[in-house]
Design a protein around this motif. Structure first.
Motif, short mmCIF file in Angstrom:
data_model
loop_
_atom_site.label_atom_id
_atom_site.label_comp_id
_atom_site.label_asym_id
_atom_site.label_seq_id
_atom_site.Cartn_x
_atom_site.Cartn_y
_atom_site.Cartn_z
N PRO B 497 0.92 -1.12 -0.16
CA PRO B 497 -0.05 -0.41 0.25
C PRO B 497 0.77 1.17 -0.05
CG PRO B 497 -0.10 -1.15 2.11
CD PRO B 497 0.52 -1.87 1.10
N VAL B 498 1.99 0.80 0.73
CA VAL B 498 2.35 2.94 0.77
C VAL B 498 3.38 2.47 -0.83
CG1 VAL B 498 4.08 3.82 1.80
CG2 VAL B 498 3.33 1.68 2.92
N MET B 499 4.32 1.69 -0.98
CA MET B 499 4.51 1.82 -2.34
C MET B 499 3.72 2.27 -3.60
SD MET B 499 7.88 2.54 -1.77
CE MET B 499 8.15 3.04 -3.57
N SER B 500 2.66 1.51 -3.48
CA SER B 500 1.75 1.95 -4.69
C SER B 500 0.98 3.36 -4.42
CB SER B 500 0.63 1.02 -4.84
OG SER B 500 -0.23 0.41 -3.32
N ALA B 501 1.17 3.98 -3.00
CA ALA B 501 0.18 5.05 -3.35
C ALA B 501 1.32 6.03 -3.75
CB ALA B 501 0.35 5.80 -1.57
N LEU B 502 2.76 6.07 -2.82
CA LEU B 502 3.81 6.83 -3.53
C LEU B 502 3.77 6.65 -5.35
CD1 LEU B 502 6.67 8.46 -2.35
CD2 LEU B 502 7.86 6.70 -2.47
N ARG B 503 3.56 5.52 -5.72
CA ARG B 503 4.35 5.18 -7.41
C ARG B 503 3.16 6.37 -8.14
NH1 ARG B 503 5.35 0.24 -7.45
NH2 ARG B 503 7.75 0.77 -6.08
N HIS B 504 2.20 5.97 -7.59
CA HIS B 504 0.91 6.32 -8.63
C HIS B 504 -0.23 8.23 -7.77
CE1 HIS B 504 0.23 1.96 -9.66
NE2 HIS B 504 0.24 2.10 -9.12
N TYR B 505 0.15 8.21 -7.40
CA TYR B 505 0.03 9.82 -6.29
C TYR B 505 0.73 9.91 -5.45
CZ TYR B 505 -4.12 6.50 -6.92
OH TYR B 505 -4.86 5.32 -7.24
N PRO B 506 1.97 10.59 -6.88
CA PRO B 506 3.36 11.50 -6.15
C PRO B 506 3.04 12.83 -5.35
CG PRO B 506 3.81 10.91 -8.42
CD PRO B 506 2.70 10.25 -8.33
N GLY B 507 1.55 13.67 -6.49
CA GLY B 507 1.54 15.16 -5.78
C GLY B 507 0.87 14.74 -4.43
N ASP B 508 0.33 13.62 -4.19
CA ASP B 508 -0.44 13.54 -2.55
C ASP B 508 0.79 13.14 -1.77
OD1 ASP B 508 -2.01 12.84 -4.43
OD2 ASP B 508 -3.28 11.97 -2.64
N PHE B 509 2.18 13.29 -2.03
CA PHE B 509 3.58 13.62 -1.14
C PHE B 509 3.70 14.59 -1.34
CE2 PHE B 509 2.03 9.20 -1.81
CZ PHE B 509 2.30 8.82 -0.19
N GLY B 510 3.55 15.31 -2.34
CA GLY B 510 4.05 16.14 -2.58
C GLY B 510 5.64 16.53 -3.36
N LEU B 511 5.44 15.41 -3.90
CA LEU B 511 6.65 15.35 -5.04
C LEU B 511 5.97 14.76 -6.63
CD1 LEU B 511 7.36 11.43 -4.20
CD2 LEU B 511 9.36 13.51 -4.16
N ALA B 512 6.48 15.83 -7.53
CA ALA B 512 6.09 16.62 -9.32
C ALA B 512 5.33 14.76 -9.34
CB ALA B 512 7.48 16.04 -9.82
N PRO B 513 4.04 15.26 -9.40
CA PRO B 513 3.34 14.43 -10.38
C PRO B 513 3.88 13.84 -11.38
CG PRO B 513 1.73 16.11 -10.65
CD PRO B 513 3.85 17.03 -10.07
N ALA B 514 3.67 12.30 -11.23
CA ALA B 514 3.92 11.49 -12.87
C ALA B 514 2.79 11.43 -13.08
CB ALA B 514 4.72 9.94 -11.90
N ALA B 515 3.78 11.09 -15.17
CA ALA B 515 2.68 10.65 -15.70
C ALA B 515 1.72 9.66 -15.43
CB ALA B 515 3.44 11.07 -16.94
N THR B 516 1.57 9.67 -14.33
CA THR B 516 0.78 7.96 -14.43
C THR B 516 -1.12 8.26 -13.75
OG1 THR B 516 1.23 7.98 -11.57
CG2 THR B 516 2.43 6.48 -13.36
N ALA B 517 -1.03 8.22 -12.81
CA ALA B 517 -3.14 8.06 -12.31
C ALA B 517 -4.00 9.04 -12.17
CB ALA B 517 -2.70 7.97 -11.11
N GLU B 518 -3.45 10.27 -12.24
CA GLU B 518 -3.92 11.11 -12.29
C GLU B 518 -4.76 11.70 -13.42
OE1 GLU B 518 -4.55 12.73 -9.09
OE2 GLU B 518 -3.46 11.08 -8.74
N LYS B 519 -3.73 11.72 -14.30
CA LYS B 519 -4.50 12.64 -15.93
C LYS B 519 -5.31 11.34 -16.21
CE LYS B 519 -1.04 10.37 -19.12
NZ LYS B 519 -0.24 10.72 -19.64
N GLU B 520 -5.60 9.58 -15.89
CA GLU B 520 -6.18 8.72 -16.15
C GLU B 520 -8.17 8.96 -15.40
OE1 GLU B 520 -5.23 6.59 -18.66
OE2 GLU B 520 -3.44 6.82 -18.24
#
Ligand SMILES: Cc1cc2nc3c(=O)[nH]c(=O)nc-3n(C[C@H](O)[C@H](O)[C@H](O)COP(=O)(O)O)c2cc1C
Ligand code: SF4
Ligand code: FES
Lengths: 153, 525
Positions: B497-520
């Motif tokens: 759960p921890v890594m999947s959250a970090l990987r798919h929702y980096p913006g929630d952790f204050g990281l630059a959003p990756a080109a994954t989850a959000e736009k889908e």
């Protein structure tokens, strides 16, 4: 205390011959007395032929067992994921504000204990709580406050 | 004329939304109206968004009303409830409700239909056939049938049940045990509970078949303390089954002994892990044992022991009565048969959906589940309980089976699916995963005991916006250490759960959003 000792002795006797009787005994003691008094540990240890330290270690391992009585009312709010997804934070706050205590606390007059629980298996009617053994689903902050207000002091 | 049968579930999930009051109101109204009714407290059909679901038995079948509140009762009766007619809240024939009709109910075939207190009703609906068949077979043949069905453990690990039973059968031991694991601690799961409350004899039948198959004389049913209704129901059913000769010194007329004892957990999640569970039954702290030895060789009290999830065991009567081919005929890849999938959390049609493996996650949460209950877009779905990964909509094409989820760094676990809408804060969910691990750790290994607390601290720092890039790297390292340095899946899988959250929702952790989850999200909303 004499009476307590007598009741613990009777419980221990009831489970004589049961293999692995520690948990059933501890549950029975807690059900009878509301908690597992420190004084009962040596009696249970003697009956099970174990050291006091071992029984103490068992009692403290399991979240269910209390070393002092809970309040006259027991409110358990589910804090696990499915209930979170439906706003259990607001439910917890509703109880906290109405009761004037935080999760994990007992009110100073001993009326209510408010504690977290991690899933009641009612995740399809989230968020949930258990008040004095009675289940309540589809809660929100207002309903929680209402349940709290219904508890007799 | 015999009394009109009306069904109002006594299932805990129905009780939580007022089923007792509804049953009482119907009984009272019937008495006033001079209608003779027999109110059956059945289990739940698993259509929880419709609970309390009231059913009326007509000569042509059962019709349903729901969700019924106590205030609705007078108007429903005025509109013809006692004649099986209605408008508002009237759902027509229960069997025709699409959510039910789309299912393949093998294990939950009777749940919600029968009176769970009645062994006669259980038998009238096909119960007991599997046990009678098993009683006439040599143990190795029972094991062979279970192996041929392809049944894999429903507790999470998906281990082939036939192989486990064969090991126990062939292990030497003066005595052997069957242990049913009903610790069901995963959030989002309630299949064990529903079966115990709604079809308790299927659990007993499954355990007795297991006992005959592996040569065990005693079974323990370990139920978590959070399930008082299930505990009471199972104790009563065990007494009834004993009186009927299904249990005891002459189990089902075989001349072999098999008894079942209920043991109650004490609020420790880790006791769902099979070796911790054995320690707990033995009266010890629920600490995980190192393997080997396997419980199948040296389990409870040192004796060969078959530990199985409760759903696994309750699936066995079908295999015996209908044949292994019938079970294996449905499924996906190496995942044969059906899985009781539990749709929970923020989902419109919440409940139990038993289906063949292979249905995709997107179909489950969108088509079957109808999206979120709040009506907002789905943002994340946690599959498999607190140790399961968060899936973003981009991964909704994942088929529900053990291997497909593993290939995407997830797991199906005990079949729990928890939906979150777009208001969820994923850094907070990652923090909760670490906090839960810290709270429930048995303390045996350092990466789990200490690592989880460090994980909470790191996530707190990130949530406060402190050195997020550096802390994200530390968190990833920590997760690696937990994954590879933990004895059991509590410490080992909390990284999911921890890594999947970090990987798919980096913006929630204050990281630059990756080109994954959000736009889908937009495409699925
Ligand atoms: C931390 C942890 C918790 C577990 N909780 C459960 C549980 O509640 N119920 C369950 O059946 N299996 C649980 N398991 C899996 C069991 O260890 C074991 O694999 C299972 O009971 C075997 O039965 P099965 O082969 O029928 O699935 C858990 C495992 C771990 C590591
Ligand atoms: S990973 Fe955690 S729960 Fe599992 S054995 Fe190690 S300390 Fe115990
Ligand atoms: S998560 Fe709250 S009841 Fe399951």
């Amino acid at each position: 205390m004499q009476d307590q000792a007598g009741r613990v002795a009777a419980i221990v006797e009831r489970f004589r011959g049961v293999e692995g009787a520690a948990l059933p005994i501890l549950h029975a003691v807690q059900e009878a007395l509301g908690y597992v008094p420190a004084e009962s540990v040596p009696m249970i240890a003697a009956a099970l032929n174990r050291s006091r330290a071992e029984i103490h270690g068992i009692v403290t391992f399991y979240h269910d067992f209390r070393d002092k009585p809970a309040g006259r009312h027991l409110v358990r709010v589910c804090r696990a994921e499915a209930c979170k997804s439906m706003g259990s934070d607001q439910v917890a706050q509703g109880f906290e504000q109405a009761l004037g205590i935080r999760l994990g606390e007992t009110s100073p007059d001993g009326a209510v204990t408010l504690e977290p629980v991690y899933c009641l298996g009612l995740c399809a009617t989230a968020p949930n709580a258990m008040v004095d053994g009675k289940l309540s689903g589809r809660l929100d902050g207002t309903k929680a406050a209402h349940l709290a207000a219904g508890l007799q002091p | 004329m015999s009394a009109l049968r009306i069904f109002v579930p006594g299932d805990a999930g129905a009780l939580a939304v007022g089923a007792d009051d509804v049953a009482a109101a119907i009984a009272k109204a019937a008495a006033t109206a001079g209608v003779s009714v027999d109110i059956v407290r059945n289990g739940s059909r698993g259509l929880y968004w419709l609970e309390p679901l009231v059913e009326v038995e007509l000569p042509t079948g059962r019709v349903a009303f729901g969700p019924v509140s106590v205030e609705d009762v007078p108007s429903l009766i005025a509109a013809g409830l006692f004649e099986g007619r209605g408008e508002r809240l009237f759902l027509g024939r229960t069997d025709e409700i699409p959510f039910l009709k789309a299912q393949t109910r093998f294990t939950f075939a009777r749940c919600g239909i029968i009176d769970p207190a009645s062994l006669a009703d259980y038998r009238a609906h096909g119960g007991g056939v599997g046990l009678m068949r098993a009683a006439a077979l040599p143990p190795a043949e029972i094991v062979a049938m279970v192996a041929a069905s392809g049944l894999r453990g429903r507790g999470g690990a998906g281990f082939p049940t036939g192989i486990k039973w064969k090991t126990v059968l062939e292990a030497a031991g003066a005595r052997k045990f069957v242990v049913a694991n009903a610790d069901e601690g995963d959030s989002g799961t309630f299949a064990d509970r529903m079966l115990m409350e709604g079809d308790p004899f299927s659990v007993i039948e499954g355990m007795a078949i297991a006992g005959l198959a592996v040569g065990a004389t005693r079974g323990y049913l370990y139920i978590r303390s959070e399930y008082p209704h299930a505990i009471a129901r199972m104790k009563a059913a065990i007494a009834t089954a004993g009186a009927a000769g299904w249990l005891g010194p002459d189990c089902a007329g075989t001349g072999r002994a098999f008894d079942i004892e209920v043991r109650v957990g004490a609020g420790a999640y880790v006791c769902g892990e099979e070796t911790a569970l054995l320690e707990s039954i033995e009266g010890e702290r629920g600490e995980v044992r190192a393997k080997p030895p396997l419980p199948a060789h040296k389990g409870l009290f040192g004796a060969p022991t078959a530990v199985n999830n409760l759903v696994t065991l309750a699936s066995v009567p079908f295999v015996l009565s209908e044949g292994p081919e019938a079970y294996a005929a449905v499924g996906f890849g190496r995942s044969r048969g059906t899985m009781p999938i539990q749709l929970a959390g923020n989902i419109r049609y919440s409940g139990l959906f038993e289906a063949a493996f292979g249905v995709t996650l997107g179909e489950l949460v969108k088509t079957v589940g109808g999206g979120t209950l709040t009506g907002r877009p789905i943002r994340a779905v946690q599959v498999g309980g607190p140790l399961g990964a968060y899936f973003p909509p981009a991964l909704f094409d994942t088929p529900f089976d053990y291997e497909s989820f593993a290939a995407r760094d997830g797991l199906i676990g005990h079949g729990g699916v928890v939906v979150f809408d777009d208001t969820v804060e994923m850094a907070g969910m990652a923090r909760f995963a670490m906090e839960f691990c810290a709270h429930e750790s048995c303390g045996k290994c350092t990466p789990c005991r200490i690592g989880s607390t460090r994980g909470v601290e790191l996530l707190d720092a990130m949530i406060a916006g402190r050195e997020v890039v550096k802390n994200a790297a530390l968190l990833e390292d920590l997760c690696d250490i937990m994954k590879f340095g933990s004895l059991c899946a509590l410490g080992g899988f909390t990284p999911y759960p921890v890594m999947s959250a970090l990987r798919h929702y980096p913006g929630d952790f204050g990281l630059a959003p990756a080109a994954t989850a959000e736009k889908e999200i937009a495409t699925w909303a």
